[in-house]
Scaffold this motif. Structure first.
Motif, short mmCIF file in Angstrom:
data_model
loop_
_atom_site.label_atom_id
_atom_site.label_comp_id
_atom_site.label_asym_id
_atom_site.label_seq_id
_atom_site.Cartn_x
_atom_site.Cartn_y
_atom_site.Cartn_z
N LEU A 68 -1.99 -124.09 -56.45
CA LEU A 68 -3.37 -124.50 -56.23
C LEU A 68 -3.91 -125.35 -57.38
O LEU A 68 -4.75 -126.21 -57.17
N LYS A 69 -3.45 -125.09 -58.59
CA LYS A 69 -3.86 -125.88 -59.75
C LYS A 69 -2.61 -126.25 -60.53
O LYS A 69 -1.83 -125.39 -60.89
N GLY A 70 -2.46 -127.55 -60.77
CA GLY A 70 -1.30 -128.03 -61.50
C GLY A 70 -1.55 -128.10 -62.99
O GLY A 70 -2.69 -128.16 -63.44
N LYS A 71 -0.46 -128.10 -63.74
CA LYS A 71 -0.54 -128.31 -65.19
C LYS A 71 -0.55 -129.82 -65.43
O LYS A 71 -0.08 -130.59 -64.62
N SER A 72 -1.06 -130.22 -66.57
CA SER A 72 -1.18 -131.65 -66.86
C SER A 72 0.19 -132.26 -67.15
O SER A 72 1.11 -131.57 -67.60
N PRO A 73 0.32 -133.56 -66.90
CA PRO A 73 1.57 -134.23 -67.26
C PRO A 73 1.90 -134.10 -68.74
O PRO A 73 3.06 -134.03 -69.12
N TRP A 74 0.86 -134.02 -69.58
CA TRP A 74 1.09 -133.87 -71.02
C TRP A 74 1.73 -132.53 -71.32
O TRP A 74 2.57 -132.41 -72.21
N PHE A 75 1.35 -131.48 -70.58
CA PHE A 75 1.97 -130.17 -70.75
C PHE A 75 3.47 -130.26 -70.48
O PHE A 75 4.29 -129.77 -71.25
N TRP A 76 3.82 -130.92 -69.36
CA TRP A 76 5.24 -131.00 -69.00
C TRP A 76 6.02 -131.90 -69.94
O TRP A 76 7.19 -131.63 -70.24
N LEU A 77 5.38 -132.94 -70.45
CA LEU A 77 6.04 -133.78 -71.44
C LEU A 77 6.36 -132.96 -72.69
O LEU A 77 7.48 -133.02 -73.23
N ARG A 78 5.39 -132.16 -73.14
CA ARG A 78 5.62 -131.30 -74.31
C ARG A 78 6.75 -130.31 -74.02
O ARG A 78 7.63 -130.07 -74.86
N GLU A 79 6.77 -129.73 -72.81
CA GLU A 79 7.83 -128.78 -72.45
C GLU A 79 9.20 -129.47 -72.42
O GLU A 79 10.20 -128.88 -72.83
N ASP A 80 9.24 -130.71 -71.93
CA ASP A 80 10.50 -131.45 -71.93
C ASP A 80 10.99 -131.68 -73.35
O ASP A 80 12.19 -131.58 -73.63
N LEU A 81 10.08 -131.97 -74.26
CA LEU A 81 10.46 -132.17 -75.66
C LEU A 81 10.94 -130.86 -76.27
O LEU A 81 11.93 -130.85 -77.02
N ARG A 82 10.29 -129.77 -75.95
CA ARG A 82 10.73 -128.46 -76.45
C ARG A 82 12.10 -128.11 -75.88
O ARG A 82 12.96 -127.56 -76.59
N THR A 83 12.34 -128.43 -74.61
CA THR A 83 13.65 -128.17 -74.00
C THR A 83 14.73 -129.01 -74.67
O THR A 83 15.83 -128.52 -74.94
N ALA A 84 14.40 -130.27 -74.94
CA ALA A 84 15.37 -131.14 -75.63
C ALA A 84 15.69 -130.58 -77.02
O ALA A 84 16.86 -130.56 -77.43
N ALA A 85 14.68 -130.08 -77.73
CA ALA A 85 14.91 -129.50 -79.05
C ALA A 85 15.78 -128.25 -78.94
O ALA A 85 16.69 -128.04 -79.76
N TYR A 86 15.54 -127.45 -77.92
CA TYR A 86 16.38 -126.26 -77.69
C TYR A 86 17.83 -126.67 -77.47
O TYR A 86 18.75 -126.11 -78.05
N GLN A 87 18.04 -127.65 -76.59
CA GLN A 87 19.40 -128.11 -76.29
C GLN A 87 20.08 -128.64 -77.55
O GLN A 87 21.27 -128.42 -77.76
N TRP A 88 19.33 -129.32 -78.37
CA TRP A 88 19.90 -129.91 -79.59
C TRP A 88 20.28 -128.84 -80.60
O TRP A 88 21.31 -128.93 -81.27
N LYS A 89 19.49 -127.77 -80.69
CA LYS A 89 19.67 -126.76 -81.74
C LYS A 89 20.51 -125.55 -81.30
O LYS A 89 20.89 -124.74 -82.13
N ARG A 90 20.78 -125.43 -80.01
CA ARG A 90 21.51 -124.25 -79.56
C ARG A 90 22.91 -124.24 -80.15
O ARG A 90 23.50 -125.28 -80.43
#
Length: 185
Positions: free
Chosen positions: A138-160
């Motif tokens: 019913l209510k979506g998160k902002s594109p900026w939220f998902w961009l930040r999450e994508d960056l956090r996911t990339a950092a996780y992948q890099w550091k794992r």
């Protein structure tokens, strides 16, 4: 050197613009349809239950075809469980009602979740893990939220880091299959 910096900046800008277009685009193409009165009432009831326990008021329903098979609301603080998000609780409720084996035999393309707030990364993972591809919010998160999450996911992948060679997990899988030869984890 200057050309390299300009290339990197332009590439990053292009990635950001693409992400914004992608995250904004699916909501434009997805369409919107009103809730049925029974769906609305159930989501309100579940949201009110979350509020009563000082939880973030998010509610979710799992459907199989037109049949409601699970409901949930946030219970993180109430249950001291970090996985107590509405979507995960609704999936758990469906599994409790149907049993795990029966739930896993349901046709995946007939499963659908309605949630009051767009699922977080953890809930998206649970939805993907259980093959629930039809998600309505019913209510979506902002594109900026998902961009930040994508960056956090990339950092996780890099550091794992993988420790050992996986032999311990392989021996656990072997023990599982020896004890339960007809099932798959």
């Amino acid at each position: 050197m200057r050309r390299t910096v300009i290339t990197v900046v332009c590439t990053l800008l292009a990635v950001v613009l693409l992400q914004l277009a992608l995250y904004s685009g699916w909501m434009v193409f997805g369409g919107s349809r009103p809730l049925k009165p029974a769906e609305r009432a159930l989501l309100i009831r579940e949201g009110d239950s979350a509020i009563a326990h000082r939880e973030v008021p998010v509610a979710a329903i799992v459907f199989y075809g037109d049949s409601m098979i699970g409901v949930g609301h946030n219970t993180v603080q109430q249950d001291s469980n970090i996985a107590g998000h509405a979507e995960i609780n609704a999936i758990n409720d469906a599994i409790r009602h149907l049993g795990y084996e029966r739930f896993m035999r349901l046709r995946r393309d007939s499963l659908r979740v309605i949630t009051t707030f767009e699922p977080c990364l953890m809930c998206r993972g649970a939805l993907l893990e259980y093959g629930i591809r039809h998600v309505e919010f019913l209510k979506g998160k902002s594109p900026w939220f998902w961009l930040r999450e994508d960056l956090r996911t990339a950092a996780y992948q890099w550091k794992r880091t993988q420790r050992d060679n996986g032999g311990l997990q392989d021996s656990l899988f072997d023990g599982y299959h020896r004890r339960w030869p007809t099932t798959n984890p």
